[in-house]
Design a protein around this motif. Structure first.
Motif, mmCIF file in Angstrom:
data_model
loop_
_atom_site.group_PDB
_atom_site.id
_atom_site.type_symbol
_atom_site.label_atom_id
_atom_site.label_comp_id
_atom_site.label_asym_id
_atom_site.label_seq_id
_atom_site.Cartn_x
_atom_site.Cartn_y
_atom_site.Cartn_z
ATOM 1 N N ALA A 75 -12.887 -4.660 -1.869
ATOM 2 C CA ALA A 75 -11.745 -4.260 -2.691
ATOM 3 C C ALA A 75 -11.722 -5.022 -4.013
ATOM 4 C CB ALA A 75 -10.446 -4.488 -1.933
ATOM 5 N N ALA B 1 -11.743 -1.525 0.760
ATOM 6 C CA ALA B 1 -11.067 -2.637 1.439
ATOM 7 C C ALA B 1 -11.591 -2.785 2.864
ATOM 8 C CB ALA B 1 -9.557 -2.418 1.439
ATOM 9 N N GLN C 140 -6.877 -6.110 2.256
ATOM 10 C CA GLN C 140 -8.212 -6.331 2.829
ATOM 11 C C GLN C 140 -8.213 -7.493 3.818
ATOM 12 O OE1 GLN C 140 -11.949 -5.950 0.383
ATOM 13 N NE2 GLN C 140 -11.919 -8.183 0.585
ATOM 14 N N GLU D 149 -10.368 3.279 -2.721
ATOM 15 C CA GLU D 149 -10.081 1.847 -2.696
ATOM 16 C C GLU D 149 -9.813 1.358 -1.273
ATOM 17 O OE1 GLU D 149 -10.004 -0.576 -5.274
ATOM 18 O OE2 GLU D 149 -11.222 1.027 -6.117
ATOM 19 N N LEU D 150 -9.164 2.199 -0.483
ATOM 20 C CA LEU D 150 -8.924 1.855 0.919
ATOM 21 C C LEU D 150 -10.250 1.685 1.657
ATOM 22 C CD1 LEU D 150 -6.949 1.551 3.348
ATOM 23 C CD2 LEU D 150 -7.141 4.042 3.645
ATOM 24 N N LEU E 172 -4.948 -4.061 -2.926
ATOM 25 C CA LEU E 172 -5.928 -3.792 -1.885
ATOM 26 C C LEU E 172 -6.635 -5.062 -1.434
ATOM 27 C CD1 LEU E 172 -6.426 -0.935 -0.690
ATOM 28 C CD2 LEU E 172 -5.279 -0.893 -2.911
ATOM 29 N N PHE F 181 0.833 -1.201 0.000
ATOM 30 C CA PHE F 181 0.000 0.000 0.000
ATOM 31 C C PHE F 181 0.872 1.257 0.000
ATOM 32 C CE2 PHE F 181 -2.242 3.495 1.906
ATOM 33 C CZ PHE F 181 -3.501 3.440 1.311
#
Length: 305
Positions: free
Chosen positions: A71, A66, A80, A62-63, A76, A37
């Motif tokens: 995700a 997750a 996740q 996207e975070l 990700l 990440f």
């Protein structure tokens, strides 16, 4: 967006990935997910050819996906699983994104305090997340970790002076340079005029000891002293953690110590690249950190638990 392979191929030989090799599969996967990440955020903030701020907004989205278990992006998806298993906090990840947002608008720093504030976004969250992966995060360890991570970030800036200049960025504070008769403008000129020159012998620097490049070496030596002052808490942090986590954290601290030693061996000459510490020297630094951690443990009040 950068592919998983492009992002993770940078892991080979880096301090983070080398330390991860010392761990169980469970912890190794957790650390590499955090690393992936952080690397993706840096790729989007440093080299992505499109709208970087929009790309960083995408990454924050996207975070959030997750954390919601939704995700799609491969890196990700790896993260996740770790988020669910380790209950990692969201805020340190967002600070890593914010550091790259800052890079889009801040190209240089006047004071150490300003650079330290940047490190609170760009470096310190990584240490907090590493501790969280091991289930060892608490205020005292995070305090020690912040000092170590700031030191590691500063070492990286010293190693990457040439690369940063090519991107139009300077991470050496103006006031620190001014102590030695140097400036951001002179550093940019040195970069333009000297990056293609062979790295000189530390005792035979071009222009003599009063040249701008020699003054830069003096400023780099000053920054190395800052690094050493910050890293002095490293053995105490190592002594406060148990088991294989101790080896991983010691690996980070030792990597920083070995890197600053190489800069000092080069006489502070960082233009055109800095020699990397050999495996033997990194191993020696690791042994030294582990030995010193035995005496430093009691000072933390954490007792290695």
């Amino acid at each position: 967006m950068p592919s998983t392979a492009v992002v993770m191929e940078r892991a080979e030989g880096e301090n983070f990935a080398v330390a991860a090799r010392l761990l169980s599969r469970e912890h190794r996967e957790g650390l590499l997910a955090v690393y992936g990440f952080a690397r993706l955020a840096d790729e989007l903030g440093d080299v992505y050819a499109g709208d970087r701020l929009a790309a960083l907004d995408w990454l924050e989205g996207e975070l959030d996906r997750a954390y919601a278990g939704e995700a799609c992006e491969p890196l990700l998806l790896k993260l996740q699983r770790v988020l669910a298993e380790r209950e990692l906090p969201r805020e340190p990840f967002v600070r890593l994104i914010d550091a790259n947002r800052m890079d889009q608008r801040v190209r240089r720093y006047d004071t150490w305090e300003q650079l330290e504030g940047y490190c609170e976004l760009s470096a310190n969250p990584v240490g907090e997340l590493v501790l969280a992966v091991f289930g060892l995060a608490n205020p005292k360890r995070i305090e020690l970790s912040d000092r170590v991570c700031t030191a590691l970030q500063l070492v990286e800036h010293l190693q990457d002076v040439s690369e940063d200049l090519a991107r139009g960025r300077i991470y050496l504070p103006e006031r620190d340079l001014a102590r030695f008769g140097c400036s951001h403008e002179q550093l940019e000129q040195i970069g333009r005029d000297g990056l293609d020159l062979p790295v000189p012998d530390a005792n035979q620097a071009p222009g003599g000891k009063d040249s701008p490049r020699a003054r830069l070496r003096e400023a780099v030596a000053y920054e190395c002293a800052r690094v050493r002052e910050l890293l002095v808490v490293g053995p105490a942090l190592v002594g406060s953690v148990p088991g294989r986590a101790k080896l991983a954290v010691a690996g980070f601290v030792a990597g920083g110590e070995a890197a600053v030693k190489e800069i000092e061996r080069a006489g502070g000459e960082v233009l055109g690249g800095v020699p990397q510490a050999s495996g033997l020297r990194r191993g020696g630094a690791l042994g030294g950190v582990l030995w010193r951690s035995r005496g430093a443990r009691a000072a933390t009040g954490l007792g290695g638990r």
